[in-house]
Design an enzyme around this catalytic site. Structure first.
Site, mmCIF file in Angstrom:
data_model
loop_
_atom_site.group_PDB
_atom_site.id
_atom_site.type_symbol
_atom_site.label_atom_id
_atom_site.label_comp_id
_atom_site.label_asym_id
_atom_site.label_seq_id
_atom_site.Cartn_x
_atom_site.Cartn_y
_atom_site.Cartn_z
ATOM 1 N N ASP A 92 -2.487 11.930 -27.064
ATOM 2 C CA ASP A 92 -3.679 11.576 -27.615
ATOM 3 C C ASP A 92 -4.255 10.621 -26.817
ATOM 4 O O ASP A 92 -3.419 9.980 -25.846
ATOM 5 C CB ASP A 92 -3.631 11.175 -29.213
ATOM 6 C CG ASP A 92 -4.974 10.803 -29.843
ATOM 7 O OD1 ASP A 92 -5.901 11.242 -29.549
ATOM 8 O OD2 ASP A 92 -4.768 9.624 -30.379
ATOM 9 N N SER A 93 -5.518 10.081 -26.951
ATOM 10 C CA SER A 93 -6.209 9.097 -26.424
ATOM 11 C C SER A 93 -5.484 7.812 -26.564
ATOM 12 O O SER A 93 -5.438 6.799 -26.106
ATOM 13 C CB SER A 93 -7.755 8.860 -26.670
ATOM 14 O OG SER A 93 -7.767 8.685 -28.020
ATOM 15 N N TYR A 153 -11.250 7.397 -25.765
ATOM 16 C CA TYR A 153 -11.892 8.584 -24.837
ATOM 17 C C TYR A 153 -13.305 9.060 -25.460
ATOM 18 O O TYR A 153 -13.886 9.508 -24.525
ATOM 19 C CB TYR A 153 -10.861 9.801 -25.249
ATOM 20 C CG TYR A 153 -9.516 9.957 -24.364
ATOM 21 C CD1 TYR A 153 -9.107 8.903 -23.363
ATOM 22 C CD2 TYR A 153 -8.962 10.944 -24.235
ATOM 23 C CE1 TYR A 153 -7.854 8.855 -22.483
ATOM 24 C CE2 TYR A 153 -7.709 11.094 -23.211
ATOM 25 C CZ TYR A 153 -7.272 10.067 -22.819
ATOM 26 O OH TYR A 153 -6.086 10.239 -21.811
ATOM 27 N N GLY A 154 -13.257 8.660 -26.458
ATOM 28 C CA GLY A 154 -14.603 9.196 -27.077
ATOM 29 C C GLY A 154 -16.122 8.728 -26.549
ATOM 30 O O GLY A 154 -17.172 9.359 -26.707
ATOM 31 N N CYS A 169 -5.781 15.602 -29.945
ATOM 32 C CA CYS A 169 -7.377 14.625 -29.794
ATOM 33 C C CYS A 169 -8.394 15.645 -29.580
ATOM 34 O O CYS A 169 -8.636 16.507 -28.714
ATOM 35 C CB CYS A 169 -7.186 13.735 -28.433
ATOM 36 S SG CYS A 169 -8.651 12.743 -27.669
ATOM 37 N N ASN A 170 -9.314 15.483 -30.385
ATOM 38 C CA ASN A 170 -10.699 16.415 -30.635
ATOM 39 C C ASN A 170 -11.355 16.281 -29.348
ATOM 40 O O ASN A 170 -11.826 17.139 -28.688
ATOM 41 C CB ASN A 170 -11.287 16.150 -31.870
ATOM 42 C CG ASN A 170 -10.506 16.429 -33.148
ATOM 43 O OD1 ASN A 170 -9.809 15.850 -33.606
ATOM 44 N ND2 ASN A 170 -11.092 17.518 -33.733
ATOM 45 N N THR A 171 -11.399 14.773 -28.994
ATOM 46 C CA THR A 171 -12.119 14.669 -27.552
ATOM 47 C C THR A 171 -11.703 15.192 -26.454
ATOM 48 O O THR A 171 -12.663 16.028 -25.676
ATOM 49 C CB THR A 171 -12.286 13.096 -27.313
ATOM 50 O OG1 THR A 171 -12.859 12.419 -28.550
ATOM 51 C CG2 THR A 171 -13.263 12.743 -26.264
ATOM 52 N N CYS A 224 -11.450 13.565 -35.957
ATOM 53 C CA CYS A 224 -10.564 12.866 -34.688
ATOM 54 C C CYS A 224 -9.523 12.325 -35.501
ATOM 55 O O CYS A 224 -9.426 12.123 -36.661
ATOM 56 C CB CYS A 224 -11.347 11.499 -34.431
ATOM 57 S SG CYS A 224 -10.516 10.213 -33.695
ATOM 58 N N THR A 225 -8.160 12.586 -34.583
ATOM 59 C CA THR A 225 -6.933 12.418 -35.278
ATOM 60 C C THR A 225 -6.670 10.871 -35.794
ATOM 61 O O THR A 225 -5.826 10.707 -36.586
ATOM 62 C CB THR A 225 -5.818 12.962 -34.316
ATOM 63 O OG1 THR A 225 -6.292 12.437 -33.091
ATOM 64 C CG2 THR A 225 -5.660 14.584 -34.108
ATOM 65 N N HIS A 226 -7.459 10.061 -34.907
ATOM 66 C CA HIS A 226 -7.317 8.563 -35.531
ATOM 67 C C HIS A 226 -7.829 8.504 -36.960
ATOM 68 O O HIS A 226 -7.357 7.816 -37.767
ATOM 69 C CB HIS A 226 -8.203 7.858 -34.748
ATOM 70 C CG HIS A 226 -7.684 7.037 -33.520
ATOM 71 N ND1 HIS A 226 -7.505 8.200 -32.096
ATOM 72 C CD2 HIS A 226 -6.827 6.218 -33.047
ATOM 73 C CE1 HIS A 226 -7.005 7.363 -31.456
ATOM 74 N NE2 HIS A 226 -6.599 6.175 -31.744
#
Length: 258
Positions: free
Chosen positions: A11-12, A43-44, A74-76, A187-189
């Protein structure tokens, strides 16, 4: 590749730990190598080219470590880099996408009003536009970029109720939330904010994320390849990060244990 080989998850930053936890719950025999790129988070707000370059470096390292599959938690990074990574590496690359279909299907044919909370880049990428096109004729969808939420997790402020709720209100006070059927955490966050969203939203609104579906897909892919870890294997999660500070290491472990 042996079935006992690890799964790479990245992930970012720290958000993808929510996906690593889901793997531990659903696939407890698997060995997970988690890499968070907190030194380059978020990253977004980066360009797609930057995200692709950063993602390639991480996946190349995973391949050198002998992983049997990679989960882009990470969706981004999925939006910006998944196709290129699949073209480059000869292992399964599992991505994320906002669980918009799940949200829309909740209505059983009735028009749904859905907010998709995600990073600016996720919502700008063509992948999301294609996803929107599948559902926007029959449902009302509100893409809501929420750049500040990633930083709150990365800065260790997740337990600061006032900071979190103030930030959520900045994004969501524009909506009549009593009319919203679902909020998709794109977003995984954002999965770590589930309790805060529950406080913000009426009880009738669902909170939906893509972690469960992603991990289920991972399991199906590994099973089809005969690569699921044996049932007597002892699962584990190894945490690594591009930010090697003690603060990030402690924060990552606390999120894993949360």
């Amino acid at each position: 590749m042996a079935s006992t080989a690890p799964i790479g998850v990245f992930d970012s930053g720290l958000g993808g730990i929510s996906v690593a936890r889901e793997i531990r719950r659903d696939m407890p025999n698997e060995h997970v190598l988690y890499f968070g790129d907190s030194a380059n988070a978020p990253y977004g707000t980066k360009s797609p080219e930057q995200v692709r370059e950063l993602s390639d470096v991480i996946v190349k390292r995973f391949v050198e470590q002998g992983v049997k599959a990679v989960v882009i938690a990470c969706n981004t990074a999925t939006s910006a880099a998944a196709n290129e990574l699949r073209d480059t590496y000869d292992i399964p690359i599992i991505g994320m996408e906002p669980a918009l279909k799940v949200a829309c299907d909740r209505g059983h044919g009735k028009r749904q009003r859905v907010i998709v909370a995600a990073t600016p880049l996720t919502l700008r990428e063509r992948k999301f536009a294609v996803l929107m096109d599948r559902f926007k004729a029959d449902h009302t969808i509100f893409p809501e970029p929420c750049p500040g939420l990633v930083e709150i997790v990365e800065h260790g402020q997740l337990d600061d109720h006032d900071v979190v709720m103030r930030t959520l209100h900045q994004y969501f006070d524009q909506y009549d939330l009593s009319t919203i059927d679902s909020v998709v955490l794109g977003c995984t966050h954002f999965v770590f904010y589930r309790d805060y969203f529950r406080e913000l939203l009426p009880d009738t609104a669902a909170i939906i994320d893509g972690n469960e579906g992603t991990v289920r897909h991972l399991g199906v892919v590994l099973e089809s390849l005969g690569k699921l870890a044996p049932e007597d294997a002892e699962g584990s999660i190894d945490l690594a990060n591009s930010d090697t500070s003690a603060r990030i290491a402690q924060l990552a472990q606390s999120l894993l244990d949360r």
